[in-house]
Structure formats: C-alpha cells, structure tokens
Design a protein around this motif. Structure first.
Motif, short mmCIF file in Angstrom:
data_model
loop_
_atom_site.label_atom_id
_atom_site.label_comp_id
_atom_site.label_asym_id
_atom_site.label_seq_id
_atom_site.Cartn_x
_atom_site.Cartn_y
_atom_site.Cartn_z
N PHE A 252 0.84 -1.20 0.00
CA PHE A 252 0.00 0.00 0.00
C PHE A 252 0.87 1.25 0.00
CE2 PHE A 252 -2.72 3.12 2.42
CZ PHE A 252 -3.62 3.34 1.38
N SER A 253 0.60 2.15 -0.94
CA SER A 253 1.38 3.38 -1.07
C SER A 253 0.78 4.51 -0.25
CB SER A 253 1.47 3.81 -2.54
OG SER A 253 2.23 2.88 -3.29
N ILE A 254 1.63 5.16 0.56
CA ILE A 254 1.25 6.37 1.28
C ILE A 254 1.59 7.60 0.45
CG2 ILE A 254 1.71 7.76 3.35
CD1 ILE A 254 2.19 5.24 4.89
N ALA A 255 2.62 7.46 -0.36
CA ALA A 255 3.08 8.54 -1.24
C ALA A 255 3.89 7.89 -2.36
CB ALA A 255 3.95 9.54 -0.46
N PRO A 256 4.27 8.66 -3.40
CA PRO A 256 5.07 8.05 -4.46
C PRO A 256 6.38 7.47 -3.94
CG PRO A 256 4.23 10.18 -5.18
CD PRO A 256 3.90 10.06 -3.72
N ASN A 257 6.89 8.01 -2.86
CA ASN A 257 8.18 7.55 -2.34
C ASN A 257 8.07 6.86 -0.98
OD1 ASN A 257 7.45 9.86 -0.97
ND2 ASN A 257 9.53 10.68 -0.82
N VAL A 258 6.86 6.44 -0.59
CA VAL A 258 6.66 5.74 0.68
C VAL A 258 5.62 4.64 0.50
CG1 VAL A 258 6.07 5.89 3.13
CG2 VAL A 258 7.14 7.86 1.99
N VAL A 259 5.97 3.40 0.88
CA VAL A 259 5.00 2.31 0.85
C VAL A 259 5.02 1.57 2.19
CG1 VAL A 259 5.30 1.95 -1.64
CG2 VAL A 259 6.58 0.53 -0.03
N ILE A 260 3.88 0.94 2.50
CA ILE A 260 3.81 -0.01 3.61
C ILE A 260 3.88 -1.39 2.98
CG2 ILE A 260 2.58 -0.77 5.66
CD1 ILE A 260 0.98 1.78 5.63
N SER A 261 4.79 -2.23 3.48
CA SER A 261 4.96 -3.56 2.92
C SER A 261 5.14 -4.58 4.04
CB SER A 261 6.18 -3.60 1.99
OG SER A 261 6.36 -4.88 1.40
N GLU A 262 4.88 -5.84 3.74
CA GLU A 262 5.07 -6.91 4.71
C GLU A 262 6.56 -7.14 4.93
OE1 GLU A 262 4.43 -10.01 7.33
OE2 GLU A 262 5.82 -10.16 5.64
N LYS A 263 6.95 -7.35 6.17
CA LYS A 263 8.38 -7.40 6.52
C LYS A 263 9.10 -8.60 5.90
CE LYS A 263 7.51 -9.58 11.06
NZ LYS A 263 8.27 -10.81 10.93
N ASN A 264 8.37 -9.63 5.50
CA ASN A 264 9.00 -10.81 4.91
C ASN A 264 9.18 -10.73 3.40
OD1 ASN A 264 9.28 -12.49 7.33
ND2 ASN A 264 7.05 -12.48 7.37
N PHE A 265 8.74 -9.65 2.78
CA PHE A 265 8.86 -9.51 1.33
C PHE A 265 10.27 -9.02 0.97
CE2 PHE A 265 4.00 -8.56 0.74
CZ PHE A 265 3.71 -9.85 1.14
N THR A 266 11.26 -9.82 1.26
CA THR A 266 12.66 -9.40 1.17
C THR A 266 13.05 -8.94 -0.23
OG1 THR A 266 13.16 -11.03 2.88
CG2 THR A 266 15.03 -10.10 1.68
N ARG A 267 12.73 -9.73 -1.23
CA ARG A 267 13.15 -9.40 -2.60
C ARG A 267 12.47 -8.13 -3.09
NH1 ARG A 267 12.74 -10.91 -8.26
NH2 ARG A 267 10.58 -11.62 -8.00
N LEU A 272 12.27 -2.14 -4.08
CA LEU A 272 11.62 -0.84 -3.84
C LEU A 272 12.63 0.18 -3.32
CD1 LEU A 272 8.32 -2.13 -2.19
CD2 LEU A 272 8.47 -0.90 -4.36
N ARG A 273 13.47 -0.24 -2.38
CA ARG A 273 14.48 0.67 -1.83
C ARG A 273 15.49 1.08 -2.91
NH1 ARG A 273 13.94 -2.93 3.08
NH2 ARG A 273 12.78 -1.66 4.58
N ASP A 274 15.79 0.14 -3.80
CA ASP A 274 16.68 0.46 -4.91
C ASP A 274 16.08 1.51 -5.84
OD1 ASP A 274 18.59 -1.31 -4.00
OD2 ASP A 274 18.06 -2.92 -5.41
N GLN A 275 14.76 1.62 -5.85
CA GLN A 275 14.07 2.63 -6.66
C GLN A 275 13.94 3.97 -5.92
OE1 GLN A 275 13.59 1.40 -9.74
NE2 GLN A 275 14.32 -0.50 -8.79
N GLY A 276 14.52 4.04 -4.72
CA GLY A 276 14.44 5.28 -3.94
C GLY A 276 13.17 5.41 -3.12
N ILE A 277 12.48 4.29 -2.92
CA ILE A 277 11.22 4.32 -2.18
C ILE A 277 11.45 3.88 -0.74
CG2 ILE A 277 8.92 3.26 -2.00
CD1 ILE A 277 8.96 3.03 -5.09
N THR A 278 10.94 4.65 0.23
CA THR A 278 11.00 4.29 1.63
C THR A 278 10.01 3.16 1.90
OG1 THR A 278 11.63 6.52 2.31
CG2 THR A 278 10.65 5.11 4.01
N VAL A 279 10.48 2.09 2.50
CA VAL A 279 9.62 0.93 2.79
C VAL A 279 9.38 0.85 4.30
CG1 VAL A 279 9.34 -1.57 2.61
CG2 VAL A 279 10.53 -0.31 0.79
N GLU A 280 8.14 1.06 4.70
CA GLU A 280 7.74 0.89 6.09
C GLU A 280 7.27 -0.55 6.26
OE1 GLU A 280 8.02 2.94 8.54
OE2 GLU A 280 8.27 4.93 7.64
N GLU A 281 8.08 -1.38 6.90
CA GLU A 281 7.77 -2.80 7.03
C GLU A 281 6.89 -3.06 8.25
OE1 GLU A 281 11.36 -5.07 7.03
OE2 GLU A 281 11.78 -4.69 4.91
#
Length: 306
Positions: A252-267, A272-281
């Motif tokens: 789920f995206s909070i902003a273009p550069n911030v998403v909420i993701s499940e902590k086990n989605f390692t790959r 996402l982080r490589d794309q410059g997106i902050t991942v809130e696990e």
C-alpha cells in the motif's frame, strides 16, 4: 464533510478507511470460506486468530499516523470479519462508489455508513445490482482505469469472481473521458496459487511510473503483455507464484516515495528501496492467510491533488 479525491494509487495519502480485526468472530466453517487460501488454513488448523490480526492492523495504523494520515475505522460488528474495506467501496476522482458486495457481507457496508454520510450525497454512487464490482479490482492511473474481471461463461460458479463485465461497462459509461482497460483474471475456487482474487493480487502501480506484476494471474497473455509494455520492462518488478501466493503485489502506497509492505517480502522490499522508495515494514503474514493484504484492508478517501 469529507470530499473524496483519488486519481491514482500512489499520490500523498490524506484520509483512509482502515479495516478492523476486532470481534472478528470464530474460525469459519470450511464450507463458508470465501477464497481458497482461507480454505487451506481452515483445513490445516492454521487460520489466523483475532489477537494476532489486531496486532498487525495496529502496526499499520501506527505507520499511517506517523505520516499524518487521517484514519477512519468501521463501527465494530460482533463476530464479523471487517478487515478488507477495499472490497466494500472505492473512490474514483471525487466519487465514492459503494461496492455491490457478496450478499453475506452487506453488513460491512453499514459499518462505514457513518463515514459515507459525511460525503456529499451527489458524490456517492451505487451501480445497478447487475454490476458486480469490488475495490480490489479497480486500479487508478491518471486517465486510465484498470479493472480486473472474469469473462467466462461459468462466472456464477466462482465465488472468487467478484467483478463482472456489466460493471466494467458501467464504469466506462460513468467516466467517458477515461480509458477503461479490463483484464480477464485467472480464477480457482480451490488452488490459491492459481487464483487472482482481485486485480491487486497480480498487479499494482508503485512509485511514479513503476508496477508490480504476476504473469500467471492474467488469463490472456496479450493483456498481460499490454500492461507490461505500458510500464516498460525497466519499470516492472515481476513476482513469482510463491510471491503472488504471499500477496507481494498487495502492498500500500502512502506517497510516491513511501510504501507499507510486509516485513518478509525481502526481494520486493530490496527492489523498492533500490528505486528510492522508503519501505515501512509491518507484520501482516497472519492476515495474508485470508488471501488479502495491505491494499485490501485500506480504502483511500483522499489523496493530495497534484
């Protein structure tokens, strides 16, 4: 008053309805399961319990509040699963659509009526009864409206076929200025590895111009290729069957550069982080056992106008 506004999946979130796991009720009987993944966990004795799901949803609410998002919650219905608010409504532009939900779940809509009552009545839409549609099948991308459906003649045989072509046509008529593109999704009542319950189980835009995709979720390879080419190979993160089963496309995206993701989605989270997106696990693996994840349990009301 609430003035809904959502035109894409990733703009800055301002207000959202987050489901609730409180008074979720006992484990359903096997014959009452709405999807194949729940059936497996009911049969195996691993169906999630309320205390764990409440904990997971509290983690999501904490992230939303951290980013100053206004969070609405449904009224609590005793012994009722109210986690997946995306099923019961969705916003397109400045219109709030009440979903034509499975009859057994109509009470869930009543539990958010107090929120709907704050929206101007001329901005609340209920499509005709023949139009089956749930919010998980409706994806916004500016001038485009992507809609998951099932076109098979055996539509009525699938409890997991939630959006029909009547609804697609109704949305085309309602938004003549939008390009409405429908996708025929793979359905299975018994095998969660072969079932795209909603479009967001096999596709979701993320960031400004990227997408998560799972090829097997689409029945027509040409439709998948169209979507793949629409975003471009360099902008697509393809998930495999196991990742689809675990709901990797349902972040789920909070902003273009911030998403909420499940902590086990390692790959995925690494990409996402490589794309410059902050991942809130957050932990969400228990709720995922019901074939729904973060997008399924959130109903955005307002995203910032660009």
């Amino acid at each position: 008053m609430i003035y809904p506004n959502v035109s894409d999946e990733t703009s800055q979130l301002k207000a959202v309805i987050l489901g609730t796991a409180k008074s979720n009720g006992p484990t359903p009987a096997l014959e009452d399961a709405y999807d194949p993944k729940s059936r497996i966990h009911i049969a195996n004795g691993t169906y999630p319990v309320e205390v764990d799901m409440v904990y997971e949803m509290q983690a999501v609410e904490a992230v939303l509040l951290k980013y100053d998002v206004k969070v609405y919650r449904p009224e609590i219905l005793n012994d009722t699963n109210q986690i997946f608010t995306r099923d019961i409504g969705f916003v397109i532009d400045d219109f709030f659509f009440k979903a034509n939900i499975l009859p057994d779940r109509e009470e869930e809509v009543k539990a958010i009526q107090y929120i709907i009552d704050q929206i101007p009545s001329n901005k609340v839409v209920q499509l005709p009864e023949a139009c089956h549609v749930e919010g998980g099948d409706v994806m916004l991308y500016g001038d485009y409206l992507f809609v998951g459906t099932y076109r098979g003649d055996d539509y009525a045989d699938y409890i997991i076929a939630r959006t029909n072509m009547e609804a697609v046509k109704a949305l085309q008529e309602f938004f003549p200025h939008k390009k409405v593109v429908s996708f025929d999704l793979r359905k299975s009542n018994t095998d969660p590895y072969e079932n795209a319950l909603h479009l967001d189980c096999c596709f979701q835009p993320v960031g400004k111009n990227k997408a998560i995709l799972h090829k097997n979720g689409f029945l027509d390879p040409a439709e998948y290729e169209w979507l793949f080419n629409f975003f471009g190979k360099e902008n697509v993160f393809e998930i495999n069957k196991e990742e689809m089963y675990n709901m990797n496309s349902n972040i789920f995206s909070i902003a273009p550069n911030v998403v909420i993701s499940e902590k086990n989605f390692t790959r995925l989270n690494t990409w996402l982080r490589d794309q410059g997106i902050t991942v809130e696990e957050v932990p969400y693996a228990e709720i995922a056992k019901q074939e729904g994840l973060l997008r399924c349990s959130t109903l955005p009301l307002i995203r910032e106008i660009k």
